[in-house]
Design a protein around this motif. Sequence first.
Motif, PDB file in Angstrom:
ATOM      1  N   SER A   1      28.323 -15.278  13.958  1.00  0.00           N
ATOM      2  CA  SER A   1      28.314 -14.308  13.263  1.00  0.00           C
ATOM      3  C   SER A   1      29.562 -16.378  12.586  1.00  0.00           C
ATOM      4  O   SER A   1      30.294 -16.379  11.719  1.00  0.00           O
ATOM      5  CB  SER A   1      29.784 -13.528  13.582  1.00  0.00           C
ATOM      6  N   ALA A   2      30.118 -16.549  13.882  1.00  0.00           N
ATOM      7  CA  ALA A   2      31.302 -17.934  13.629  1.00  0.00           C
ATOM      8  C   ALA A   2      30.623 -19.097  12.351  1.00  0.00           C
ATOM      9  O   ALA A   2      31.014 -18.649  11.866  1.00  0.00           O
ATOM     10  CB  ALA A   2      31.693 -17.685  14.647  1.00  0.00           C
ATOM     11  N   ILE A   3      29.276 -18.646  13.347  1.00  0.00           N
ATOM     12  CA  ILE A   3      28.465 -19.837  12.382  1.00  0.00           C
ATOM     13  C   ILE A   3      27.931 -19.885  10.976  1.00  0.00           C
ATOM     14  O   ILE A   3      27.776 -20.741  10.138  1.00  0.00           O
ATOM     15  CB  ILE A   3      27.062 -20.477  13.708  1.00  0.00           C
ATOM     16  N   ALA A   4      27.817 -18.141  10.830  1.00  0.00           N
ATOM     17  CA  ALA A   4      26.944 -17.865   9.544  1.00  0.00           C
ATOM     18  C   ALA A   4      27.873 -18.187   8.758  1.00  0.00           C
ATOM     19  O   ALA A   4      27.416 -18.224   7.675  1.00  0.00           O
ATOM     20  CB  ALA A   4      26.261 -16.401   9.557  1.00  0.00           C
ATOM     21  N   GLN A   5      29.394 -17.651   8.950  1.00  0.00           N
ATOM     22  CA  GLN A   5      30.887 -18.328   8.183  1.00  0.00           C
ATOM     23  C   GLN A   5      31.151 -19.622   7.646  1.00  0.00           C
ATOM     24  O   GLN A   5      32.309 -19.238   6.793  1.00  0.00           O
ATOM     25  CB  GLN A   5      31.441 -17.151   8.155  1.00  0.00           C
ATOM     26  N   ASP A   6      30.624 -20.448   8.852  1.00  0.00           N
ATOM     27  CA  ASP A   6      30.907 -22.020   8.304  1.00  0.00           C
ATOM     28  C   ASP A   6      32.541 -21.857   9.292  1.00  0.00           C
ATOM     29  O   ASP A   6      33.046 -22.751   8.509  1.00  0.00           O
ATOM     30  CB  ASP A   6      30.479 -22.785   7.612  1.00  0.00           C
ATOM     31  N   LEU A   7      33.082 -21.191   9.917  1.00  0.00           N
ATOM     32  CA  LEU A   7      33.984 -21.178   9.985  1.00  0.00           C
ATOM     33  C   LEU A   7      34.280 -22.290  10.810  1.00  0.00           C
ATOM     34  O   LEU A   7      33.861 -22.898  12.131  1.00  0.00           O
ATOM     35  CB  LEU A   7      34.771 -19.512  10.788  1.00  0.00           C
ATOM     36  N   PRO A   8      35.758 -23.005  10.779  1.00  0.00           N
ATOM     37  CA  PRO A   8      36.737 -24.373  11.094  1.00  0.00           C
ATOM     38  C   PRO A   8      37.113 -24.227  12.291  1.00  0.00           C
ATOM     39  O   PRO A   8      37.377 -25.170  12.932  1.00  0.00           O
ATOM     40  CB  PRO A   8      37.339 -24.496   9.912  1.00  0.00           C
TER      41      PRO A   8
END
Length: 321
Positions: free
Chosen positions: A225-232
């Motif tokens: 999910s974090a990768i999908a959202q491109d979270l910093p």
Amino acid sequence: MTRVAAIDCGTNSIRLLVADVTPATGELTELDRRMTIVRLGEGVDRTGRLAPEALERTFAACREYAEIIEEHGAEHLRFVATSASRDAENRDEFVRGVVDILGVEPEVITGDQEAEFSFAGATKELTGRTDLRRPFLVVDIGGGSTEFVVGDDHVRAARSVDVGCVRMTERHLVRDGAVTDPPAEEQIAAMRADIEAALDRAEETVPLREAHTLVGLAGSVTTVSAIAQDLPEYDSGAIHHSRVSRDRVREITEWLLRSTHAERAAVPSMHPGRVDVIGAGALVLLAIMERIGAEEVVVSEHDILDGIAWSVARLSFATDQ
């Protein structure tokens, strides 16, 4: 209200939750939640034993957690140990070490108990949601095993199978003592076949395809999910109850399985302890979504740890009456 501490010790990580819980309502106020990658299950699939180095990493985390529990003044502690410590021949060493440090004996729970805790932790907040159709399929992808639970307000059916991100990585992606970087197509194919066989076993007792909402738990799912959202950076608030489409999960999985260690490590939301095992974990998630035809996965940061916290609060409440 009861102040409790819950520890979940799995194959890849050990996690702590200190919370105030109101047993009558199930309300949980989080005070401290943390996770440490200890790789307790390192090599267990091959040797059948917990390695001395893995035990020491785990005991070091336990000593840190003991200080946090004391600082918060938690009245009750429950320590639950899952897949790796179920399988190991020398699990008594693990038990003795935990008792010495924390004063409680770890409960080496069954896969079915693990599934019950995961379901309770993941779905308690979802019971009033009108945008999510029931029944839920809760999938907890751990290091050594994956739990499948179908239910509405209560569990209908549950099954634990020995497919997790660490176990699959060690079984299929390690050559000459190191993780293949990146893996060959035949390694990925063998891993996928292993996962599909595990899904067949799960479907013997759990009606996976009857579920209308897929809820995904644990580090492999939250990292996707974090990768999908491109979270910093890793952001629990952004991840909790996010939704990731099957197509996006497929894209991410394919990238993870063809990327190098350095490329995965450069992902800002990636925990260093997940770099080598995230590809296998993502493939487990993708295989599940494709098997049941799920268009998306609802990602939950609340999982077995929250279920353990609620259970210890209920036990303490009943004892005090």
